[in-house]
Design an enzyme around this catalytic site. Structure first.
Site, short mmCIF file in Angstrom:
data_model
loop_
_atom_site.label_atom_id
_atom_site.label_comp_id
_atom_site.label_asym_id
_atom_site.label_seq_id
_atom_site.Cartn_x
_atom_site.Cartn_y
_atom_site.Cartn_z
N GLY A 82 3.28 -2.55 4.52
CA GLY A 82 2.14 -1.80 5.06
C GLY A 82 0.99 -2.73 5.37
O GLY A 82 -0.18 -2.40 5.15
N GLN A 88 -5.30 -0.16 6.92
CA GLN A 88 -6.74 -0.45 6.68
C GLN A 88 -6.92 -1.53 5.63
O GLN A 88 -7.67 -2.48 5.82
CB GLN A 88 -7.46 0.83 6.25
CG GLN A 88 -8.97 0.66 6.20
CD GLN A 88 -9.69 1.73 5.37
OE1 GLN A 88 -9.05 2.51 4.66
NE2 GLN A 88 -11.00 1.75 5.46
N LYS A 106 -0.01 10.44 -5.91
CA LYS A 106 -0.60 9.28 -6.58
C LYS A 106 -0.58 9.46 -8.10
O LYS A 106 -0.33 8.51 -8.85
CB LYS A 106 -2.03 9.03 -6.09
CG LYS A 106 -2.09 8.47 -4.67
CD LYS A 106 -1.52 7.05 -4.61
CE LYS A 106 -1.48 6.49 -3.21
NZ LYS A 106 -0.79 5.20 -3.11
N ILE A 111 5.91 -1.03 9.51
CA ILE A 111 6.93 -0.26 10.24
C ILE A 111 6.93 -0.58 11.74
O ILE A 111 7.93 -0.44 12.41
CB ILE A 111 6.73 1.25 9.97
CG1 ILE A 111 7.83 2.13 10.57
CG2 ILE A 111 5.39 1.75 10.49
CD1 ILE A 111 8.88 2.52 9.61
N ARG A 112 5.75 -1.04 12.23
CA ARG A 112 5.64 -1.40 13.65
C ARG A 112 5.13 -2.82 13.80
O ARG A 112 4.35 -3.30 12.98
CB ARG A 112 4.63 -0.49 14.37
CG ARG A 112 5.08 0.88 14.67
CD ARG A 112 3.98 1.64 15.39
NE ARG A 112 2.70 1.51 14.68
CZ ARG A 112 2.27 2.37 13.77
NH1 ARG A 112 2.98 3.42 13.48
NH2 ARG A 112 1.12 2.18 13.16
N TYR A 159 -1.51 14.33 -1.47
CA TYR A 159 -1.76 12.90 -1.69
C TYR A 159 -2.07 12.64 -3.16
O TYR A 159 -1.50 11.73 -3.79
CB TYR A 159 -2.94 12.50 -0.81
CG TYR A 159 -3.40 11.07 -0.93
CD1 TYR A 159 -2.55 10.01 -0.63
CD2 TYR A 159 -4.71 10.78 -1.32
CE1 TYR A 159 -3.00 8.70 -0.73
CE2 TYR A 159 -5.16 9.48 -1.41
CZ TYR A 159 -4.30 8.44 -1.10
OH TYR A 159 -4.75 7.16 -1.19
#
Ligand code: SER
Length: 331
Positions: free
Chosen positions: A28, A32, A166, A55-56, A162
């Site tokens: 990742g 950000q 977590k 991923i990209r 989320y």
């Protein structure tokens, strides 16, 4: 050789030594936090010791200025292959769906946030990697948590997808540490603010967007109400915290779920007032949407004395310093 020279040489040797023993995989890396973290880790450990993945494959510094691999955080075999190929020792797992996006796609958020963590924890359990950094969030807290100066140990009943992922992740990190001896380290990031990278679908994103809109249009429509206080942190502090907790001696890390991390705490009204000091004509309007409910369930401020005590944590940027730096860079 003077004492100063000696110290310089010692630090340099220490760095080389560290770089020789440490191979980092960031999953990742284009997000950000990942973007800034990759840059910093490449500086500290050397470009050849940091493998960025996402991923990209974008056309950015993360991809162009060092080793980059395309990887799906949900594909155990792909991650294991990279770990073996590069003899990775430390993994920073930064891939996740944040609070606002996760509410729109709960099943995928649960899948991504949980299973990517299991993949990495299981690699450490199998002794294929040595150390893990996994970010948690203020989202682990919920409406029944004490809102002000939220302590390290307190009621945790998160009400967002989320937050649930977590909090479960924190429990699993502690379990893998206690039962299998996995060296996993984590901090509960507050809302993060940076000028160089866009936020990725969170409830605290307004605090980045407001600077962009202030400079572009002189006005901003905020999706939270004016009195919504949330814990926030400047990215420089967050990156430093991440590196400091990873470099701390293992015996100092007593919390193996996740550490509270405080920074500054402010409302949309307060950040707007701070921006006005630099752009006097700036105006703000408020139009709360579904994210208001998420924000209302989170703490207003965080007590991070346990992190201070265990690994000497101390934040540097307050609202005023952050605003000066944001405006300077975005201009
Ligand atoms: N910044 C995150 C979010 O808003 C909180 O960890 O989702």
């Amino acid at each position: 050789m003077t004492h100063k020279d000696f110290r310089k040489r010692y630090l340099c040797l220490q760095q080389t030594n560290r770089a020789m023993n440490t191979k980092i995989l960031i999953i990742g890396a284009c997000g950000q936090i990942g973007t800034e973290l990759t840059k910093k880790l490449r500086n500290i450990y050397g470009v050849e010791n940091v493998i960025a993945s996402d991923i990209r494959k974008l056309n950015n510094d993360v991809v162009n200025e060092g080793i980059f691999e395309v990887v799906n955080a949900l594909d155990f075999n792909q991650i294991e292959h990279l770990v073996e190929q590069y003899q990775v020792t430390d993994v920073y797992l930064m891939a996740a769906l944040l609070s606002a996006t996760a509410e729109k796609n709960p099943a995928f958020a649960w899948d991504l946030n949980m299973n990517s963590l299991f993949h990495v924890l299981n690699l450490a359990k199998a002794k294929k990697i040595k150390k893990i950094f996994w970010p948690s969030s203020i989202a682990v807290f919920g409406p029944t948590t004490p809102r002000h100066n939220t302590p390290q140990y307190t009621i945790m009943e998160p009400s967002t997808v989320y937050g649930i992922s977590k909090q479960s992740g924190e429990r699993w990190c502690e379990y893998y540490h206690n039962i299998y001896g996995v060296d996993v380290r984590s901090i509960r990031y507050p809302g993060l603010i940076s000028w160089s990278t866009e936020p990725g679908g969170g409830t605290t994103d307004y605090a980045v967007d407001i600077y962009h809109k202030a400079l572009e249009n002189g006005t901003y429509e905020c999706f939270l109400s004016e009195e919504t206080a949330l814990p926030m942190m400047y990215m420089d502090d967050a990156i430093r915290a991440t590196i400091e907790i990873m470099q701390a001696p293992a015996e100092n890390i007593h919390v193996r779920s996740s550490y509270n991390l405080g920074g500054v705490s402010f409302t949309p009204k307060e950040i707007a007032q701070e921006i006005k000091k630099h752009i006097p004509s700036f105006t703000i309007t408020y139009k709360p949407d579904f994210r208001q409910k998420i924000a209302d369930s989170w703490p207003a401020s965080i007590d991070d004395t346990v992190a201070q005590k265990d690994w000497n944590w101390k934040h540097e940027f307050d609202l005023a310093a952050m605003t000066v730096d944001m405006i300077e860079h975005l201009k």
